[in-house]
Design a protein around this motif. Structure first.
Motif, mmCIF file in Angstrom:
data_model
loop_
_atom_site.group_PDB
_atom_site.id
_atom_site.type_symbol
_atom_site.label_atom_id
_atom_site.label_comp_id
_atom_site.label_asym_id
_atom_site.label_seq_id
_atom_site.Cartn_x
_atom_site.Cartn_y
_atom_site.Cartn_z
ATOM 1 N N ASP A 1 0.810 -1.218 0.000
ATOM 2 C CA ASP A 1 0.000 0.000 0.000
ATOM 3 C C ASP A 1 0.846 1.273 0.000
ATOM 4 O O ASP A 1 0.307 2.366 -0.122
ATOM 5 N N GLU A 2 2.163 1.137 0.105
ATOM 6 C CA GLU A 2 3.035 2.302 0.021
ATOM 7 C C GLU A 2 3.317 2.570 -1.463
ATOM 8 O O GLU A 2 4.182 1.940 -2.071
ATOM 9 N N GLU A 3 2.582 3.503 -2.018
ATOM 10 C CA GLU A 3 2.647 3.749 -3.460
ATOM 11 C C GLU A 3 4.026 4.197 -3.921
ATOM 12 O O GLU A 3 4.462 3.809 -5.005
ATOM 13 N N ASP A 4 4.721 5.003 -3.118
ATOM 14 C CA ASP A 4 6.057 5.453 -3.510
ATOM 15 C C ASP A 4 7.032 4.279 -3.588
ATOM 16 O O ASP A 4 7.840 4.196 -4.516
ATOM 17 N N LEU A 5 6.956 3.377 -2.626
ATOM 18 C CA LEU A 5 7.820 2.195 -2.650
ATOM 19 C C LEU A 5 7.528 1.352 -3.887
ATOM 20 O O LEU A 5 8.452 0.897 -4.575
ATOM 21 N N CYS A 6 6.251 1.171 -4.188
ATOM 22 C CA CYS A 6 5.870 0.397 -5.377
ATOM 23 C C CYS A 6 6.432 1.029 -6.640
ATOM 24 O O CYS A 6 6.958 0.325 -7.509
ATOM 25 N N LEU A 7 6.312 2.329 -6.743
ATOM 26 C CA LEU A 7 6.810 3.031 -7.925
ATOM 27 C C LEU A 7 8.323 2.883 -8.053
ATOM 28 O O LEU A 7 8.844 2.600 -9.139
ATOM 29 N N LEU A 8 9.039 3.048 -6.952
ATOM 30 C CA LEU A 8 10.495 2.900 -6.992
ATOM 31 C C LEU A 8 10.902 1.485 -7.393
ATOM 32 O O LEU A 8 11.809 1.290 -8.207
ATOM 33 N N MET A 9 10.216 0.490 -6.824
ATOM 34 C CA MET A 9 10.527 -0.894 -7.182
ATOM 35 C C MET A 9 10.175 -1.172 -8.636
ATOM 36 O O MET A 9 10.909 -1.876 -9.334
ATOM 37 N N LYS B 1 15.523 -3.311 -15.527
ATOM 38 C CA LYS B 1 16.195 -4.600 -15.706
ATOM 39 C C LYS B 1 15.393 -5.513 -16.623
ATOM 40 O O LYS B 1 15.630 -6.716 -16.675
ATOM 41 N N GLN B 2 14.427 -4.930 -17.323
ATOM 42 C CA GLN B 2 13.645 -5.630 -18.351
ATOM 43 C C GLN B 2 12.633 -6.629 -17.781
ATOM 44 O O GLN B 2 12.276 -7.592 -18.450
ATOM 45 N N TYR B 3 12.151 -6.400 -16.566
ATOM 46 C CA TYR B 3 11.095 -7.232 -16.002
ATOM 47 C C TYR B 3 9.744 -6.592 -16.286
ATOM 48 O O TYR B 3 9.637 -5.373 -16.407
ATOM 49 N N ASP B 4 8.740 -7.403 -16.387
ATOM 50 C CA ASP B 4 7.359 -6.959 -16.563
ATOM 51 C C ASP B 4 6.772 -6.820 -15.158
ATOM 52 O O ASP B 4 6.546 -7.826 -14.477
ATOM 53 N N VAL B 5 6.541 -5.590 -14.704
ATOM 54 C CA VAL B 5 6.177 -5.321 -13.312
ATOM 55 C C VAL B 5 4.744 -4.826 -13.203
ATOM 56 O O VAL B 5 4.337 -3.910 -13.914
ATOM 57 N N SER B 6 4.005 -5.430 -12.285
ATOM 58 C CA SER B 6 2.642 -4.995 -11.966
ATOM 59 C C SER B 6 2.575 -4.666 -10.487
ATOM 60 O O SER B 6 3.340 -5.200 -9.677
ATOM 61 N N ILE B 7 1.627 -3.801 -10.143
ATOM 62 C CA ILE B 7 1.478 -3.318 -8.771
ATOM 63 C C ILE B 7 0.029 -3.479 -8.334
ATOM 64 O O ILE B 7 -0.894 -3.269 -9.123
ATOM 65 N N ALA B 8 -0.137 -3.811 -7.054
ATOM 66 C CA ALA B 8 -1.451 -3.803 -6.413
ATOM 67 C C ALA B 8 -1.278 -3.150 -5.048
ATOM 68 O O ALA B 8 -0.264 -3.368 -4.378
ATOM 69 N N ASN B 9 -2.248 -2.339 -4.648
ATOM 70 C CA ASN B 9 -2.139 -1.619 -3.376
ATOM 71 C C ASN B 9 -3.038 -2.167 -2.274
ATOM 72 O O ASN B 9 -3.046 -1.631 -1.169
ATOM 73 N N THR B 10 -3.796 -3.218 -2.570
ATOM 74 C CA THR B 10 -4.610 -3.879 -1.551
ATOM 75 C C THR B 10 -4.429 -5.383 -1.677
ATOM 76 O O THR B 10 -3.998 -5.886 -2.721
ATOM 77 N N LEU B 11 -4.772 -6.078 -0.629
ATOM 78 C CA LEU B 11 -4.652 -7.529 -0.637
ATOM 79 C C LEU B 11 -5.553 -8.158 -1.692
ATOM 80 O O LEU B 11 -5.102 -9.012 -2.465
ATOM 81 N N GLN B 12 -6.799 -7.741 -1.743
ATOM 82 C CA GLN B 12 -7.734 -8.335 -2.702
ATOM 83 C C GLN B 12 -7.312 -8.068 -4.143
ATOM 84 O O GLN B 12 -7.394 -8.952 -4.994
ATOM 85 N N GLU B 13 -6.848 -6.849 -4.411
ATOM 86 C CA GLU B 13 -6.357 -6.532 -5.752
ATOM 87 C C GLU B 13 -5.127 -7.389 -6.068
ATOM 88 O O GLU B 13 -4.974 -7.905 -7.181
ATOM 89 N N LYS C 1 11.387 -15.596 1.193
ATOM 90 C CA LYS C 1 12.412 -14.714 1.741
ATOM 91 C C LYS C 1 11.691 -13.583 2.463
ATOM 92 O O LYS C 1 10.610 -13.172 2.055
ATOM 93 N N ILE C 2 12.307 -13.081 3.506
ATOM 94 C CA ILE C 2 11.719 -11.978 4.252
ATOM 95 C C ILE C 2 12.624 -10.774 4.120
ATOM 96 O O ILE C 2 13.839 -10.859 4.312
ATOM 97 N N MET C 3 12.006 -9.646 3.755
ATOM 98 C CA MET C 3 12.741 -8.385 3.608
ATOM 99 C C MET C 3 12.130 -7.360 4.554
ATOM 100 O O MET C 3 10.931 -7.125 4.516
ATOM 101 N N GLU C 4 12.972 -6.782 5.377
ATOM 102 C CA GLU C 4 12.514 -5.772 6.317
ATOM 103 C C GLU C 4 12.631 -4.389 5.668
ATOM 104 O O GLU C 4 13.656 -4.056 5.086
ATOM 105 N N LYS C 5 11.544 -3.621 5.755
ATOM 106 C CA LYS C 5 11.566 -2.256 5.248
ATOM 107 C C LYS C 5 12.152 -1.346 6.322
ATOM 108 O O LYS C 5 11.916 -1.587 7.496
ATOM 109 N N PRO C 6 12.864 -0.310 5.944
ATOM 110 C CA PRO C 6 13.211 0.019 4.564
ATOM 111 C C PRO C 6 14.377 -0.842 4.099
ATOM 112 O O PRO C 6 15.256 -1.191 4.866
ATOM 113 N N PHE C 7 14.350 -1.207 2.813
ATOM 114 C CA PHE C 7 15.474 -1.932 2.244
ATOM 115 C C PHE C 7 16.132 -1.043 1.210
ATOM 116 O O PHE C 7 15.584 -0.046 0.763
#
Length: 115
Positions: free
Chosen positions: A12-20, A27-39, A99-105
């Motif tokens: 749900d952190e839109e800025d983090l999603c955009l940066l990722m 790096k040529q990956y096809d990236v999609s974003i969702a900001n809620t669990l159901q989405e 894998k578990i990643m702790e924010k901020p990374f």
């Protein structure tokens, strides 16, 4: 990008999603974003990504609670659980498959993932 690896970021952190998204798109990956669990669960079903970054504290639920079900349903999925907090690791799940990643990374930590 039909043959590019697909990445889904559910956070749900839109800025983090955009940066990722920018980072992985370069790096040529096809990236999609969702900001809620159901989405995110709907996109997981429709897009069938290779990699999932799943936040825990989402506006409509706890993403990590779905980790065992997700890993069972998508055996080839690479799952990265991300959170700013230290929640309990889901039970009844093959911990070698997540894998578990702790924010901020950092960008360095993203580089170390090898994508």
């Amino acid at each position: 990008m039909g043959s590019a690896k697909k990445i889904l970021i559910v956070d749900d952190e839109e800025d983090l999603c955009l940066l990722m998204k920018i980072y992985f798109s370069r790096k040529q990956y096809d990236v999609s974003i969702a900001n809620t669990l159901q989405e995110g669960l709907a996109k997981l079903e429709s897009l069938q990504p290779d990699v999932l970054f799943l936040d825990n504290n989402l506006p409509d639920g706890l993403g990590w609670d779905y980790a065992p079900e997700i890993l069972d349903k998508y055996p080839d999925l690479e799952l990265h659980l991300i959170s700013a907090f230290h929640p309990n690791i889901p039970q009844n799940v093959d911990r070698a498959r997540l894998k578990i990643m702790e924010k901020p990374f950092t960008q360095k930590q993203l580089n170390e993932l090898g994508y």
